[in-house]
Design an enzyme around this catalytic site. Structure first.
Site, PDB file in Angstrom:
ATOM      1  N   GLU A   1       0.779  -1.223   0.011  1.00  0.00           N
ATOM      2  CA  GLU A   1      -0.061  -0.057  -0.062  1.00  0.00           C
ATOM      3  C   GLU A   1       0.944   1.267  -0.044  1.00  0.00           C
ATOM      4  O   GLU A   1       0.357   2.245  -0.506  1.00  0.00           O
ATOM      5  CB  GLU A   1      -0.962  -0.039   1.146  1.00  0.00           C
ATOM      6  CG  GLU A   1      -2.161  -0.896   0.879  1.00  0.00           C
ATOM      7  CD  GLU A   1      -1.687  -2.474   1.752  1.00  0.00           C
ATOM      8  OE1 GLU A   1      -0.515  -2.621   1.957  1.00  0.00           O
ATOM      9  OE2 GLU A   1      -2.636  -3.265   1.815  1.00  0.00           O
TER      10      GLU A   1
ATOM     11  N   PHE B   1     -12.202  -6.733  14.118  1.00  0.00           N
ATOM     12  CA  PHE B   1     -10.903  -7.391  13.070  1.00  0.00           C
ATOM     13  C   PHE B   1     -10.755  -6.290  11.948  1.00  0.00           C
ATOM     14  O   PHE B   1     -11.143  -5.877  11.517  1.00  0.00           O
ATOM     15  CB  PHE B   1     -11.309  -8.681  12.333  1.00  0.00           C
ATOM     16  CG  PHE B   1     -10.299  -9.355  11.543  1.00  0.00           C
ATOM     17  CD1 PHE B   1      -8.764  -9.666  12.124  1.00  0.00           C
ATOM     18  CD2 PHE B   1     -10.441  -9.432  10.230  1.00  0.00           C
ATOM     19  CE1 PHE B   1      -8.047 -10.180  11.286  1.00  0.00           C
ATOM     20  CE2 PHE B   1      -9.556  -9.694   9.300  1.00  0.00           C
ATOM     21  CZ  PHE B   1      -8.135 -10.316   9.851  1.00  0.00           C
ATOM     22  N   GLN B   2      -9.362  -5.953  12.000  1.00  0.00           N
ATOM     23  CA  GLN B   2      -8.595  -5.275  10.785  1.00  0.00           C
ATOM     24  C   GLN B   2      -9.092  -3.696  11.175  1.00  0.00           C
ATOM     25  O   GLN B   2      -9.631  -2.941  10.112  1.00  0.00           O
ATOM     26  CB  GLN B   2      -8.624  -5.571   9.470  1.00  0.00           C
ATOM     27  CG  GLN B   2      -7.962  -6.866   9.245  1.00  0.00           C
ATOM     28  CD  GLN B   2      -7.515  -7.161   7.840  1.00  0.00           C
ATOM     29  OE1 GLN B   2      -8.522  -6.775   7.139  1.00  0.00           O
ATOM     30  NE2 GLN B   2      -6.410  -7.852   7.826  1.00  0.00           N
TER      31      GLN B   2
ATOM     32  N   LYS C   1     -17.621  -0.520   5.432  1.00  0.00           N
ATOM     33  CA  LYS C   1     -18.311  -1.475   4.575  1.00  0.00           C
ATOM     34  C   LYS C   1     -19.724  -1.376   4.211  1.00  0.00           C
ATOM     35  O   LYS C   1     -20.104  -1.413   2.893  1.00  0.00           O
ATOM     36  CB  LYS C   1     -17.958  -2.925   5.097  1.00  0.00           C
ATOM     37  CG  LYS C   1     -18.445  -3.871   4.065  1.00  0.00           C
ATOM     38  CD  LYS C   1     -17.819  -5.474   4.342  1.00  0.00           C
ATOM     39  CE  LYS C   1     -18.288  -6.164   3.355  1.00  0.00           C
ATOM     40  NZ  LYS C   1     -17.943  -7.659   3.304  1.00  0.00           N
TER      41      LYS C   1
ATOM     42  N   MET D   1      24.443   8.749   2.754  1.00  0.00           N
ATOM     43  CA  MET D   1      24.179  10.109   3.324  1.00  0.00           C
ATOM     44  C   MET D   1      24.498  10.191   4.848  1.00  0.00           C
ATOM     45  O   MET D   1      25.320  10.762   5.497  1.00  0.00           O
ATOM     46  CB  MET D   1      22.859  10.913   3.179  1.00  0.00           C
ATOM     47  CG  MET D   1      22.730  12.187   3.616  1.00  0.00           C
ATOM     48  SD  MET D   1      23.622  13.371   2.888  1.00  0.00           S
ATOM     49  CE  MET D   1      23.047  13.898   1.534  1.00  0.00           C
TER      50      MET D   1
HETATM   51  C1  LIG Z   1      12.313   5.848   5.480  1.00  0.00           C
HETATM   52  C2  LIG Z   1      13.654   6.508   5.924  1.00  0.00           C
HETATM   53  N1  LIG Z   1      14.455   5.801   6.963  1.00  0.00           N
HETATM   54  C3  LIG Z   1      15.345   6.402   7.285  1.00  0.00           C
HETATM   55  C4  LIG Z   1      15.971   7.751   6.684  1.00  0.00           C
HETATM   56  C5  LIG Z   1      17.214   8.296   6.921  1.00  0.00           C
HETATM   57  N2  LIG Z   1      18.195   8.329   5.934  1.00  0.00           N
HETATM   58  C6  LIG Z   1      18.406   9.444   5.239  1.00  0.00           C
HETATM   59  S1  LIG Z   1      19.275   9.398   3.945  1.00  0.00           S
HETATM   60  C7  LIG Z   1      19.688   7.666   4.379  1.00  0.00           C
HETATM   61  C8  LIG Z   1      20.394   6.582   3.713  1.00  0.00           C
HETATM   62  C9  LIG Z   1      20.316   6.412   2.329  1.00  0.00           C
HETATM   63  O1  LIG Z   1      21.172   5.373   1.930  1.00  0.00           O
HETATM   64  P1  LIG Z   1      20.975   5.192   0.041  1.00  0.00           P
HETATM   65  O2  LIG Z   1      19.511   4.841  -0.312  1.00  0.00           O
HETATM   66  O3  LIG Z   1      22.039   4.154   0.181  1.00  0.00           O
HETATM   67  O4  LIG Z   1      21.383   6.693  -0.472  1.00  0.00           O
HETATM   68  P2  LIG Z   1      22.905   7.302  -0.446  1.00  0.00           P
HETATM   69  O5  LIG Z   1      22.789   8.115   0.663  1.00  0.00           O
HETATM   70  O6  LIG Z   1      23.735   5.970  -0.132  1.00  0.00           O
HETATM   71  O7  LIG Z   1      23.030   7.555  -1.731  1.00  0.00           O
HETATM   72  C10 LIG Z   1      19.070   7.409   5.703  1.00  0.00           C
HETATM   73  C11 LIG Z   1      18.919   5.993   6.141  1.00  0.00           C
HETATM   74  C12 LIG Z   1      15.259   8.266   5.774  1.00  0.00           C
HETATM   75  N3  LIG Z   1      15.348   9.103   5.163  1.00  0.00           N
HETATM   76  N4  LIG Z   1      14.069   7.710   5.426  1.00  0.00           N
END
Ligand SMILES: Cc1ncc(C[n+]2csc(CCOP(=O)(O)OP(=O)(O)O)c2C)c(N)n1
Ligand SMILES: [Mg+2]
Lengths: 588, 160
Positions: free
Chosen positions: A57, A119-120, A169, A484
């Site tokens: 979803e 439920f749900q 529903k 990052m």
């Molecule tokens: C759902 C979610 N969880 C955690 C984060 C925190 N976060 C920001 S950037 C990042 C790393 C992303 O890694 P990747 O997709 O490999 O991208 P890169 O920075 O390596 O290009 C994280 C964990 C986020 N933005 N979104």
């Protein structure tokens, strides 16, 4: 108010579908379950409404979001109660933060069971109250058509946003006459569309008198479709324009007045221009902290004009001298008229030295990175994507370094060609958003610039792409890390890479994953392989994962450390001797 | 600074939760809130007492206005208005102070609305200062409990 002619008795389920069609909806992203079986049954032989069955979803909502971002029309998702509904929350919050029009239909347990922990059952109206523009629990089938009409009205007008309708529903199985209202009128909801004349005049006069004006354009320009007006405004004032991440493409990157993106990973020249400006004109921008850095030292010499349709955006984060509330397109059109009629343009001379200063900043520190022969630099991949697609692709992104490089090294000339999670920063957004965008624009080349971490958050949607023959391309900038976060650990946590290594050069094998789903997988491990891989990916008319094994050490620059002032930027490290330095020409 | 904000809202299910959620979600503080029907039964009137600097109050009024169900928001600090609050105070004075309690209640134009061998319950309406003063005087005589309605306020001339 209601048109009683030609009414027909219909079930709630049927009324929902007919109402969607009245709102010109042709595509719904969804996932079935117990309480929405009736609606799905109606969809089974409906010729005019296409349901795209996703694999999660969250995927459905992001697809609806991507669809909305490239078309400007509300995206629609339909899910079941309980877990189906709660799975939409991230997607809804994402759309809310970025003001994306969307209508989410959730099934609910029968009205008699609401509140019984049936439920749900989940109180999705309660859960999403703070992350929707508005939401409804429909309690009478007779309210259904009007509620849907109203929901679309609220989603697309004013500052757009997601609206949720919870559908018990029994409401969908009950019947009544289908009465489609001609119009909605909500006495408590009347967005201000026109700017105040006196204030606009005051703003125009002040802007024209400025010696160092900077326009900072945000997502509101896209929402309002005010591209032409912005271009004219900038030309009339001869003022440089910086576009926030939400506004990339709203002002052409190749225009000499373009400064690129401001903020944490903005260009040196955009940030310097803001910090030295004497007049900052915010257009549809809420001055979020990633854009302003430390607010107490933000644009210290500038008067600030802020134009926004949402009065709460004004003065929320930064001080504002002249606030203008109204739809950007209307306000800029009116201000342009004032500028043309009332003010004798003699500021060309004045602006010359300011534009010269900006050009100097552009040549001092253009966006740059060091090219290597043996290892792929992620920026190089993005540049190649730009070159090969000539800037015509619709680019979606995940979140992290990939997103920033996609923002910096691809140049956006046209609006609605950039689809990225701004406010919420949702990893896992880009891929389903690309699928939604591809559905909306079947002939466009749609590329998700992804990270190896983010892509794994909604990777299951590759099934949706393959089955629906949607040839989206995913360029994974595979740095084997949550890059990052790793960058912050390197810079601010003494290189202690706590739980950011993903092993994703091996696990998973993205090429095999693609193949397992019947898509195409390609890999590049050397710079020389980058271009052939991209060309091949574009050639095949199927979904493709491109796995670019990149330099894991690469960082995003410039960088304003969190809480720092915009002019305290970290710039790329001086390159080692054996590296060939490559500097991109700043756009002049 | 303390503000009394008057909010006209659609009398619909969930509206109070939208308003209180707005305050809690943004870290704004509600000191008191009272809600009731108006002349038009489809509209409810809320009186919210809150405090904050100008910037916060500006955000509060704008955010309230932004809610789809909110019809009108007035910061009463900016208009001539009267405010009232009601308090019910249950006192259990010592025998020798009973007369004094009754006298104080009378001075404050209070009414004894209930009594038992040990207690009086006094109803008083007034502005905040009056109610605070009354509580201050009665406290040493043995207040067992009091309940305040929270302020309601109305502008002196019709606000357009
Ligand atoms: C759902 C979610 N969880 C955690 C984060 C925190 N976060 C920001 S950037 C990042 C790393 C992303 O890694 P990747 O997709 O490999 O991208 P890169 O920075 O390596 O290009 C994280 C964990 C986020 N933005 N979104
Ligand atoms: Mg990564």
């Amino acid at each position: 108010m209601k048109n009683m002619k030609n009414t027909k008795k219909m079930t709630g389920a049927k009324i929902i579908l007919e109402s969607l069609k009245k709102e010109n909806v042709s595509t719904v992203f969804g996932y079935p379950g117990g309480v929405v079986l009736g609606i799905f049954d109606e969809l089974y032989d409906d010729k005019d409404l296409k349901l795209i069955l996703t694999r999660h979803e969250q995927g459905a909502v992001h697809m609806a979001d991507g669809y909305a971002r490239v078309t400007g029309e509300p995206g629609v998702a339909l899910v079941t109660s309980g877990p189906g509904a709660t799975n939409t929350v991230t997607g809804i919050a994402n759309a809310y933060m970025d003001s994306i029009p969307m209508v989410v239909l959730t099934g609910q347990v029968p009205t008699a069971l609401i509140g019984n922990d049936a439920f749900q059952e989940a109180d999705i109206v309660g859960i999403t109250r703070p992350c929707t523009k508005y939401n409804y629990l429909v309690k009478d089938v007779k309210d259904l058509a009007y509620t849907i009409k109203e929901a679309f009205h609220i989603a697309r007008t004013g500052r757009p946003g997601p609206v949720l309708i919870d559908l018990p529903k029994d409401i969908t199985t009950a019947s009544c006459d289908f009465v489609w209202p001609d119009k909605v009128d909500i006495r408590s909801y009347r967005p201000t569309m026109q700017g105040n004349k006196v204030v606009m005049k005051q703003a125009a006069v002040a802007a024209a008198a400025a010696k160092k004006p900077v326009i900072i354009a945000g997502g509101g320009v896209v929402a309002s479709g005010a591209y032409k007006e912005l271009l004219e405004f900038a030309k009339l004032l001869n003022a440089p324009v910086t576009t926030t991440m939400m506004a990339l493409g709203a002002f052409p990157a190749s225009n000499p007045l373009s400064l690129g993106m401001p903020g944490m990973h903005g260009t040196y020249y955009a940030n310097m221009a803001i910090q030295n400006s004497d007049m900052l004109i915010g257009v549809g921008v809420r001055f979020e902290d990633r854009v302003t850095g430390k607010t107490s030292t933000f644009a210290p010499h500038a008067k600030i004009i802020q134009i926004d349709i949402d009065p709460t955006s004004i003065r929320k984060n930064v001080r504002v001298d002249i606030p203008v509330v109204g739809d950007i397109k209307n306000v800029l059109r009116d201000m342009n008229t004032i500028l043309k009629d009332e003010i004798k343009p003699k500021w060309d001379e004045v602006s010359k030295s300011w534009l010269k200063q900006i050009d100097d900043w552009k040549s001092q520190h253009p966006l740059s990175y060091s090219l290597k022969n043996d290892v792929i630099k992620p920026q190089f991949v993005v540049e190649k994507l730009y070159e090969i697609t000539k800037g015509n692709a619709i680019i979606t992104t995940e979140v992290g370094q990939n997103q920033m490089w996609a923002a910096q090294f691809y140049r956006y000339e046209q609006p609605r060609h950039w689809v990225s999670s701004g406010g919420l920063g949702t990893m896992g957004f880009g891929f389903p958003a690309a699928i939604g965008a591809q559905l909306a624009k079947p002939d466009a080349l749609v590329i998700d610039i992804a990270g190896d971490g983010s892509i794994q958050m909604n990777i299951q949607e590759i099934a949706t792409a393959v089955i629906n023959k949607l040839p989206v391309k995913v360029a994974i900038l595979n740095n084997q890390y949550l890059g990052m976060v790793r960058q912050w650990q390197e810079l601010f946590y003494g290189e202690r890479y706590s739980h950011t290594f993903l092993d994703s050069h091996m696990i998973p094998d993205f090429v095999k994953v693609a193949e397992a789903y019947g898509a195409v997988g390609l890999r590049a491990t050397k710079p020389s392989e980058v271009e052939p891989v991209i060309r091949e990916a574009i050639k095949v008319k199927q979904p493709v994962f491109m796995d670019f094994i990149c330099d894991w050490k690469e960082k995003v620059y410039p960088m304003v450390p969190a809480g720092g002032s915009l002019d305290e930027m970290l710039l790329p490290e001086p390159e080692a001797k054996e590296e060939k330095k490559k500097k991109l020409k700043a756009v002049k | 600074m303390r503000h009394t904000i008057s909010v006209l809202v659609e009398n619909k299910f969930g509206v109070l939760s939208r308003i209180s959620g707005l305050f809690s979600g943004r870290g704004f503080n509600i000191e008191s809130i009272s809600v009731g029907e108006t002349l038009d039964p489809q509209i409810s009137q809320m009186t919210i007492i809150t405090s904050g600097d100008d910037q916060i109050i500006e955000q509060i009024t704008k955010q309230l206005n932004k809610l789809v169900d909110v019809i009108k928001v007035v910061d009463l600090l900016e208009v001539d208005h009267v405010e009232r609050e009601m308090v019910l105070i249950k006192v259990s004075p010592r025998q020798e102070q009973k007369a004094e309690v009754l006298r104080v209640a009378e001075i404050f134009r209070g009414r004894i609305i209930d009594s038992s061998p040990k207690t009086y319950t006094i109803e008083v309406t007034g502005d905040e200062k009056k109610i605070e003063a009354l509580i201050g005087i009665l406290r040493p005589m043995g207040i067992k409990e009091f309940i305040r309605t929270g302020k309601i306020a109305i502008s002196r001339e019709g606000i357009k």
